[in-house]
Design a protein around this motif. Structure first.
Motif, short mmCIF file in Angstrom:
data_model
loop_
_atom_site.label_atom_id
_atom_site.label_comp_id
_atom_site.label_asym_id
_atom_site.label_seq_id
_atom_site.Cartn_x
_atom_site.Cartn_y
_atom_site.Cartn_z
N PRO A 136 41.29 46.67 61.38
CA PRO A 136 40.80 46.59 60.00
C PRO A 136 40.65 47.98 59.39
O PRO A 136 40.27 48.93 60.09
N PRO A 137 40.97 48.15 58.11
CA PRO A 137 40.94 49.48 57.48
C PRO A 137 39.61 50.20 57.59
O PRO A 137 39.58 51.43 57.69
N GLU A 138 38.51 49.46 57.57
CA GLU A 138 37.20 50.10 57.57
C GLU A 138 36.63 50.31 58.98
O GLU A 138 35.55 50.88 59.13
N GLN A 139 37.33 49.86 60.01
CA GLN A 139 36.81 49.99 61.37
C GLN A 139 36.97 51.42 61.87
O GLN A 139 38.03 52.03 61.72
N THR A 140 35.93 51.97 62.46
CA THR A 140 36.00 53.30 63.06
C THR A 140 36.34 53.18 64.54
O THR A 140 36.23 52.10 65.14
N VAL A 141 36.73 54.29 65.14
CA VAL A 141 37.00 54.29 66.58
C VAL A 141 35.72 54.00 67.35
O VAL A 141 35.75 53.30 68.37
N ALA A 142 34.60 54.51 66.87
CA ALA A 142 33.32 54.22 67.52
C ALA A 142 33.02 52.72 67.48
O ALA A 142 32.53 52.15 68.47
N ASP A 143 33.32 52.07 66.35
CA ASP A 143 33.13 50.62 66.25
C ASP A 143 33.99 49.89 67.27
O ASP A 143 33.54 48.94 67.92
N TRP A 144 35.24 50.33 67.42
CA TRP A 144 36.17 49.67 68.36
C TRP A 144 35.69 49.85 69.78
O TRP A 144 35.72 48.89 70.58
N LEU A 145 35.24 51.03 70.14
CA LEU A 145 34.75 51.26 71.50
C LEU A 145 33.54 50.37 71.79
O LEU A 145 33.40 49.82 72.89
N ALA A 146 32.67 50.22 70.79
CA ALA A 146 31.50 49.35 70.98
C ALA A 146 31.91 47.90 71.12
O ALA A 146 31.39 47.16 71.98
N ALA A 147 32.87 47.45 70.31
CA ALA A 147 33.30 46.05 70.35
C ALA A 147 34.01 45.70 71.65
O ALA A 147 33.95 44.56 72.10
N THR A 148 34.66 46.67 72.27
CA THR A 148 35.39 46.42 73.52
C THR A 148 34.52 46.65 74.75
O THR A 148 34.98 46.46 75.88
N GLY A 149 33.28 47.08 74.56
CA GLY A 149 32.40 47.34 75.68
C GLY A 149 32.65 48.66 76.38
O GLY A 149 32.14 48.90 77.48
N LEU A 150 33.42 49.54 75.74
CA LEU A 150 33.76 50.82 76.37
C LEU A 150 32.84 51.96 75.95
O LEU A 150 32.85 53.02 76.58
N ALA A 151 32.07 51.77 74.90
CA ALA A 151 31.23 52.84 74.38
C ALA A 151 30.26 53.34 75.46
O ALA A 151 29.66 52.54 76.20
N GLY A 152 30.14 54.65 75.56
CA GLY A 152 29.21 55.25 76.51
C GLY A 152 29.77 55.43 77.90
O GLY A 152 29.13 56.06 78.74
N GLY A 153 30.97 54.92 78.18
CA GLY A 153 31.53 55.02 79.51
C GLY A 153 32.36 56.29 79.70
O GLY A 153 32.61 57.05 78.76
N VAL A 154 32.81 56.47 80.93
CA VAL A 154 33.60 57.65 81.26
C VAL A 154 34.92 57.65 80.51
O VAL A 154 35.36 58.69 80.00
N LEU A 155 35.57 56.49 80.42
CA LEU A 155 36.85 56.43 79.73
C LEU A 155 36.69 56.74 78.25
O LEU A 155 37.57 57.35 77.63
N ALA A 156 35.58 56.31 77.66
CA ALA A 156 35.33 56.64 76.26
C ALA A 156 35.14 58.14 76.09
O ALA A 156 35.70 58.75 75.17
#
Length: 450
Positions: A136-156
């Motif tokens: 989506p045009p308004e989605q940020t990379v931070a939003d995507w990482l949070a939605a995929t459960g990757l936020a805060g991890g080593v891969l992120a």
């Protein structure tokens, strides 16, 4: 002149190459004393370095094709390495498997991340592929990482965030996921289309030798010209095309039937002619924001280098993004490291000497003496250092950012530059492709006019 190209960066040069190949004699006007724009060689401490360290990848098909066309052999001027990440927390390398298995296996075999995180990463990539590598045009990379459960991890922290910053030069909280998804599609997702798409291509010479200088020579040999120290003051409509006024005491004016404006967006905003057809683009550019990039060169003993050609280290201050460090030995600068810091951060307030000291401390675990495998026990003495900062290196590729709807603003007036090549961010390949598209527009207009 039948056509003038304003700007001798990689976009303007790519445009002029295609025009010259079609039989035109383009005049390229460049304000600086040499071509290349933000990717060119400079002299530092008696050595040929660059005004900013750049990394090409195997997916840069147009750039590689034009290099070959002008006689700059990519196999001789670029060293190729399979994608890897060497960082304090993560070790990742793509195994020699057919795509897309190589990416999936690389993620699953990565050292430093937990199995749950690895499986979430593979699932996230498959979901992006199923969505056509779009967001989506308004989605940020931070939003995507949070939605995929990757936020805060080593891969992120060590894969997605550094890749995003390197490609978009925009913090994750603002960076466009739609743009980042296209970057992932053209790299991690391009292996089946382009062999070696994910490979790192590191310059084995200064960047002027890689493309700008051979391009300028090739254009001149076919009747065109690349004129440096030629700053354009204004661009106005004329009876038979466009009138280009150069800055300087001579008050020189050049007439051209067609003009390609191939400059950075902040410069394009100042040069766009005062005509209704350019107003929408002028309004668009008024909302652009820009991010810096710093390249900090560290001069060590010629017998010292990195364990890998590229490593990732912590930023110089706690809230800074990770920095990428390149070993310049293969480019003819033994003992020289290039540390790249993307986007704004606390590093901007550090004096150059302190910034160099902190970067050297972070990179020390990756330093090796010639012929040795063990890391150095102590940080080696720093013979010299040099910080080169492009204060407005790229436009911020923020979520929802508008890009030009058309590149031909008026008859005979065309745009080029990485900012026009949506949805790519500010990359050399985007610049080259935009230049080639502008050349096609020029040639199409020439054919229409007979």
């Amino acid at each position: 002149m039948s056509v003038a190209v304003i700007g001798a960066g990689w976009a303007g040069l790519a445009c002029a190459i295609d025009l010259a190949a079609a039989g035109l004699r383009p005049l390229v006007l460049e304000a600086a004393r040499q071509p290349g724009g933000r990717a060119r060689g400079v002299a530092v401490d008696g050595q040929r370095l660059d005004n900013g360290q750049h990394l090409l990848i195997g997916a840069y098909t147009d750039t590689l094709a034009l290099m070959r066309q002008v006689g700059a052999d990519p196999d001789a001027l670029l060293t190729r390495h399979r994608l890897f990440v060497a960082s304090p927390e993560l070790r990742l390398a793509l195994p020699p498997l057919p795509p897309p298995l190589d990416v999936a296996a690389g993620l699953l075999l990565a050292r430093g991340a937990g199995w749950g995180e690895k499986f979430r990463a593979v699932r996230a990539m498959k979901a992006l592929e199923a969505a056509g590598w779009s967001a989506p045009p308004e989605q940020t990379v931070a939003d995507w990482l949070a939605a995929t459960g990757l936020a805060g991890g080593v891969l992120a922290r060590r894969l997605y965030a550094p890749l995003c910053l390197a490609a978009l030069n925009t913090p994750l909280e603002a960076a466009s996921m739609a743009v980042f998804a296209r970057v992932l599609w053209d790299s991690l997702g391009a292996g089946a289309r382009v062999p070696g798409a994910t490979d790192y291509l590191v310059a084995a010479a200064d960047l002027s030798a890689v493309f700008p200088d051979p391009a300028a020579t090739w254009i001149a040999a076919r009747g065109g010209a690349v004129r440096t120290s030629a700053r354009v003051k204004s661009l106005v409509p004329a009876v038979a095309g466009w009138s280009i006024e150069l800055d300087g005491a001579a008050q020189e004016t050049i007439e051209a039937r067609q003009v390609v404006l191939a400059v950075a967006p902040q410069h394009a905003a100042a040069l766009l002619p005062d005509i209704p057809a350019a107003q929408a683009t002028r309004d668009l550019l008024a909302g652009y924001r820009y991010e810096p990039i710093a390249t900090v060169y560290l001069g060590l003993s010629p017998g010292i280098g990195l364990a890998r050609p590229i490593v990732q280290i912590d930023g110089p201050a706690p809230d800074d993004s990770p920095a990428w460090v390149f070993d310049r030995g293969a480019a003819g600068n033994p003992g020289v490291l290039a540390c790249v810091i993307s986007a704004r951060g606390p590093w901007q307030a550090l004096p150059e000497a302190e910034l160099a000291r902190r970067l050297l401390a972070h990179v020390r675990p990756y330093l090796r003496a010639a012929g040795q495998k063990a890391p150095l026990r102590d940080a080696p003495p720093l013979a010299w250092h040099k910080r080169i900062v492009e204060a407005r290196a790229t436009f911020a590729a923020s979520a929802g950012l508008g890009r030009p709807a058309a590149i031909t603003l008026a008859p005979g007036l065309h745009l080029a530059g990485d900012w026009t090549w949506a949805p790519w961010p500010a990359t050399l390949e985007g610049a080259v492709r935009s230049g080639r598209r502008a050349a096609a527009a020029v040639l199409g207009t020439a054919r229409e006019n007979g």
